[in-house]
Design an enzyme around this catalytic site. Structure first.
Site, mmCIF file in Angstrom:
data_model
loop_
_atom_site.group_PDB
_atom_site.id
_atom_site.type_symbol
_atom_site.label_atom_id
_atom_site.label_comp_id
_atom_site.label_asym_id
_atom_site.label_seq_id
_atom_site.Cartn_x
_atom_site.Cartn_y
_atom_site.Cartn_z
ATOM 1 N N SER A 127 -5.219 -4.985 2.180
ATOM 2 C CA SER A 127 -4.393 -4.069 1.402
ATOM 3 C C SER A 127 -4.378 -2.686 2.046
ATOM 4 O O SER A 127 -5.417 -2.160 2.447
ATOM 5 C CB SER A 127 -4.945 -3.981 -0.023
ATOM 6 O OG SER A 127 -4.183 -3.117 -0.793
ATOM 7 N N ARG A 152 1.652 -0.926 -8.209
ATOM 8 C CA ARG A 152 2.305 -2.071 -7.552
ATOM 9 C C ARG A 152 3.643 -2.400 -8.195
ATOM 10 O O ARG A 152 3.941 -1.983 -9.306
ATOM 11 C CB ARG A 152 1.402 -3.308 -7.620
ATOM 12 C CG ARG A 152 0.198 -3.210 -6.699
ATOM 13 C CD ARG A 152 -0.502 -4.539 -6.551
ATOM 14 N NE ARG A 152 -1.603 -4.459 -5.600
ATOM 15 C CZ ARG A 152 -1.536 -4.855 -4.336
ATOM 16 N NH1 ARG A 152 -0.424 -5.365 -3.859
ATOM 17 N NH2 ARG A 152 -2.577 -4.755 -3.545
ATOM 18 N N LYS A 212 -3.797 -14.632 -7.221
ATOM 19 C CA LYS A 212 -4.902 -14.890 -6.297
ATOM 20 C C LYS A 212 -5.731 -16.109 -6.723
ATOM 21 O O LYS A 212 -6.391 -16.723 -5.898
ATOM 22 C CB LYS A 212 -5.799 -13.651 -6.187
ATOM 23 C CG LYS A 212 -5.132 -12.479 -5.482
ATOM 24 C CD LYS A 212 -4.613 -12.831 -4.088
ATOM 25 C CE LYS A 212 -4.080 -11.601 -3.370
ATOM 26 N NZ LYS A 212 -3.437 -11.941 -2.079
ATOM 27 N N LYS A 260 0.959 -4.655 5.817
ATOM 28 C CA LYS A 260 1.395 -6.054 5.942
ATOM 29 C C LYS A 260 2.786 -6.277 5.344
ATOM 30 O O LYS A 260 3.661 -6.866 5.978
ATOM 31 C CB LYS A 260 0.348 -6.939 5.251
ATOM 32 C CG LYS A 260 0.563 -8.419 5.326
ATOM 33 C CD LYS A 260 -0.737 -9.167 5.013
ATOM 34 C CE LYS A 260 -1.455 -8.659 3.791
ATOM 35 N NZ LYS A 260 -0.790 -9.011 2.528
ATOM 36 N N THR A 261 2.984 -5.807 4.120
ATOM 37 C CA THR A 261 4.287 -5.977 3.460
ATOM 38 C C THR A 261 5.349 -5.120 4.142
ATOM 39 O O THR A 261 6.462 -5.575 4.409
ATOM 40 C CB THR A 261 4.169 -5.608 1.971
ATOM 41 O OG1 THR A 261 3.211 -6.469 1.350
ATOM 42 C CG2 THR A 261 5.498 -5.762 1.262
ATOM 43 N N ARG A 314 -8.130 -6.487 -9.031
ATOM 44 C CA ARG A 314 -8.978 -7.661 -9.224
ATOM 45 C C ARG A 314 -10.434 -7.223 -9.426
ATOM 46 O O ARG A 314 -10.835 -6.147 -9.015
ATOM 47 C CB ARG A 314 -8.905 -8.590 -8.009
ATOM 48 C CG ARG A 314 -7.594 -9.335 -7.846
ATOM 49 C CD ARG A 314 -7.608 -10.197 -6.596
ATOM 50 N NE ARG A 314 -7.913 -9.387 -5.416
ATOM 51 C CZ ARG A 314 -9.102 -9.281 -4.856
ATOM 52 N NH1 ARG A 314 -10.139 -9.939 -5.355
ATOM 53 N NH2 ARG A 314 -9.290 -8.514 -3.799
ATOM 54 N N HIS A 336 -3.832 -15.394 4.570
ATOM 55 C CA HIS A 336 -3.495 -14.170 3.822
ATOM 56 C C HIS A 336 -2.700 -13.292 4.778
ATOM 57 O O HIS A 336 -3.251 -12.453 5.492
ATOM 58 C CB HIS A 336 -4.775 -13.475 3.361
ATOM 59 C CG HIS A 336 -4.526 -12.278 2.504
ATOM 60 N ND1 HIS A 336 -5.319 -11.160 2.535
ATOM 61 C CD2 HIS A 336 -3.562 -12.011 1.590
ATOM 62 C CE1 HIS A 336 -4.871 -10.258 1.674
ATOM 63 N NE2 HIS A 336 -3.801 -10.753 1.093
ATOM 64 N N ASP A 367 2.821 -12.332 1.840
ATOM 65 C CA ASP A 367 1.382 -12.288 1.535
ATOM 66 C C ASP A 367 0.605 -13.587 1.757
ATOM 67 O O ASP A 367 -0.556 -13.531 2.149
ATOM 68 C CB ASP A 367 1.182 -11.847 0.084
ATOM 69 C CG ASP A 367 -0.227 -11.387 -0.209
ATOM 70 O OD1 ASP A 367 -0.782 -10.611 0.596
ATOM 71 O OD2 ASP A 367 -0.787 -11.795 -1.226
#
Length: 533
Positions: A239, A324, A201, A243-244, A60, A221, A258
């Site tokens: 990131s 990704r 996003k 988290k994932t 981003r 988030h 997410d």
């Protein structure tokens, strides 16, 4: 799972200002996959997934994200470096240029929705210049049944034209790329960038305004999963903090990885229909769910193949460290039906502290939880960005500042109230370094982090001894099943204990300096949750 493969319907985009376009509507994942390969815009990897390159932008561009300042947003958005204002007049002119650019072209249109809870559902029509962008939206947004498409009415539109370049001097942008939200016209307009995360996003940012303002629902988030007894766990983190990875727990069902909403009815629902995971250094041993999800229907972004093969080299970051994969959530076996959970009982704030100061697990008071939520701390390691040669603190309010249109304390106050009402326990988890900072110490072993989280979820840390950290005041358990007790106290893992004390105070000061901009908005309880320096 592909509800729409046999669905045929012709739609017009004239109402959007896109004229004489060859509209490819609601194509199946297989069709979009094949078109991408036939057009030379992607190749197939050894597991059948599509591999594409997003071009100039591999992430981003926060400085090029704008919100139209109008009667809806003027008095509610927290304007500044995160939420940059854009005039309605400039938006209309730029929008007309983008739609003129897309006119007479082949475009791909997908009807989808976000928010798995029907009470909060938002219908989204996506118009993309490329087939692979459309496949990304198939994966990431929720997929309507074919029967729902006859009378589908969009609440929002995403218009994405990577090949359109803005003229900053004329269009009011900073440079040629842009991602702009207009809450009056209900459009997310994206141009000049092929990075697919801008679409995801963009809608997330819109929901971060709509849900708290109009629906009394906290947007988060975070990832979330649910145990066999129905208890929901929520994982916040920036990131690279895990988290994932950590929410993909074989013993629990995944709600989502997410973006979620926490309703006034005390349910947690996924915004999305898929996952968008980092694949840097991905291995089947460490992250089996993600590894096995990379099959036909998934999209790999900016990866490199091993020489002479179409097998991905997950260690190769020569294009970007932000490699990704996106895939529909049904590529994961262990998912929560309906993507909704109830009864949140544990919240985990994940941080990758590359200074090696924070404990691997600690329990937070409500005031500390609000303070750390507003702070949203992790740390960049050397080499991740140009000019970063040693660990640097990275604070992102609410663990998602780039996507939060309101003032961070609005979200923190909502979270604090929900935590108290639901009787939630909040834990701070350091997935970063132990035994010293990055370059001296080592990254916390994933198996230990998993063991600590499992112990917290199973109530095995409820009755152990706790000691408060001298600088941060957070409560450190002195024992944890399947974890060596010496690593629970980070100071003990440092060879130079005095240096640890010095660096702990320095990090505490960094927290204080960052929080200064929120102090006038924070209540006494939140202020009491900060470091004791």
């Amino acid at each position: 799972m592909d509800n729409n493969a046999l669905f045929t319907k012709s739609i017009s985009l004239e109402g959007l200002g896109i004229k004489n376009a060859n509209v490819r509507y609601q194509l199946s994942p297989d069709e979009l996959h094949d078109i991408t390969i036939q057009s030379g815009q992607g190749v197939e990897n050894s597991t059948g997934a599509l591999a594409i390159n997003t071009g100039e932008f591999t992430g981003r561009s926060p400085q090029d994200r704008f919100i139209v300042k109008d009667s809806i947003t003027e008095d509610k958005v927290w304007w500044g470096k995160v939420n940059i204002p854009f005039s309605s007049e400039n938006f209309d002119k730029l929008y007309n240029k983008v739609t003129a650019y897309l006119s007479d072209k082949e475009v791909f249109v997908r009807d989808s929705y976000v928010c798995a809870d029907d009470n909060y559902r938002l219908n989204v029509r996506v118009v993309t210049e490329t087939a692979w962008s459309n496949l990304f939206c198939y994966n990431m947004f929720l997929r309507p049944e074919a029967s729902e498409l006859d009378n589908f009415t969009p609440d929002w539109h995403v218009v994405c034209a990577p090949g359109f370049m803005a003229d900053p001097a004329v269009d009011g942008t900073r440079q040629h790329n842009f991602a702009i939200l207009d809450f009056t016209r209900k459009i997310a307009l994206i141009g000049g960038t092929g990075y697919t995360g801008e679409m995801k996003k963009g809608i997330f940012s819109a929901l971060n305004f709509i849900l708290p303002v109009d629906k009394n629902t906290l947007p988060m988030h975070c990832s979330a999963n649910v145990g066999d007894n129905g208890d929901t766990a929520i994982f916040f983190g920036l990131s690279g903090t895990g988290k994932t990875t950590l929410s993909a727990d074989p013993a629990r069902k995944l709600i989502g990885d997410d973006e979620h909403g926490w309703t006034s009815e005390n349910t947690v629902f996924n915004f999305e229909g898929g996952c968008y995971a980092k694949v840097i250094n991905l291995t089947e041993e460490n992250e089996p769910d993600i590894f096995r999800a990379i099959k036909r229907g998934a999209i790999l972004e900016n990866v490199i193949f091993k020489e002479g093969t179409n097998e991905v080299d997950f260690e190769d970051v020569s294009i970007t460290p932000n490699t990704r994969v996106s895939y529909p959530i049904y590529h994961i076996d262990n998912i929560q039906p309906g993507s909704i959970g109830k009864n949140p009982k544990n919240i985990f704030f994940l941080t990758a502290d590359s200074f090696g100061i924070l404990p691997p697990i600690s329990k937070l008071t409500p005031g500390q939880a609000a303070y750390h939520f507003i702070s949203g701390y992790t740390a960049k390691v050397a080499g991740t960005e140009a000019g970063v040669t040693e660990p640097q603190p990275n604070f992102s309010a609410c663990f998602g500042a780039p996507f939060m249109p309101l003032h961070p304390t609005k979200y923190a106050e909502m979270l604090s109230k929900k935590m108290k009402d639901a009787g939630v326990t909040v834990w701070l988890i350091n997935t970063g370094w132990t035994g010293g900072p990055y370059g001296i110490g080592n990254r916390m072993k994933l198996k230990y982090t998993r063991a600590m989280i499992t112990a917290a979820l199973n109530g095995e840390l409820d009755n152990v001894e706790y000691v408060d950290h001298k600088v941060f005041g957070i409560a450190k358990p002195q024992s944890c099943p399947n974890v060596p007790s010496e690593i629970l106290n980070p100071r003990n893992t440092w060879e130079d204990k005095d240096l640890y004390d010095v660096k702990a105070v320095e990090l505490g000061q960094k927290f204080k300096e960052n929080f200064a901009k929120f102090e006038e908005f924070a209540n006494e309880e939140i202020m009491s949750g900060g470091p004791l320096v």
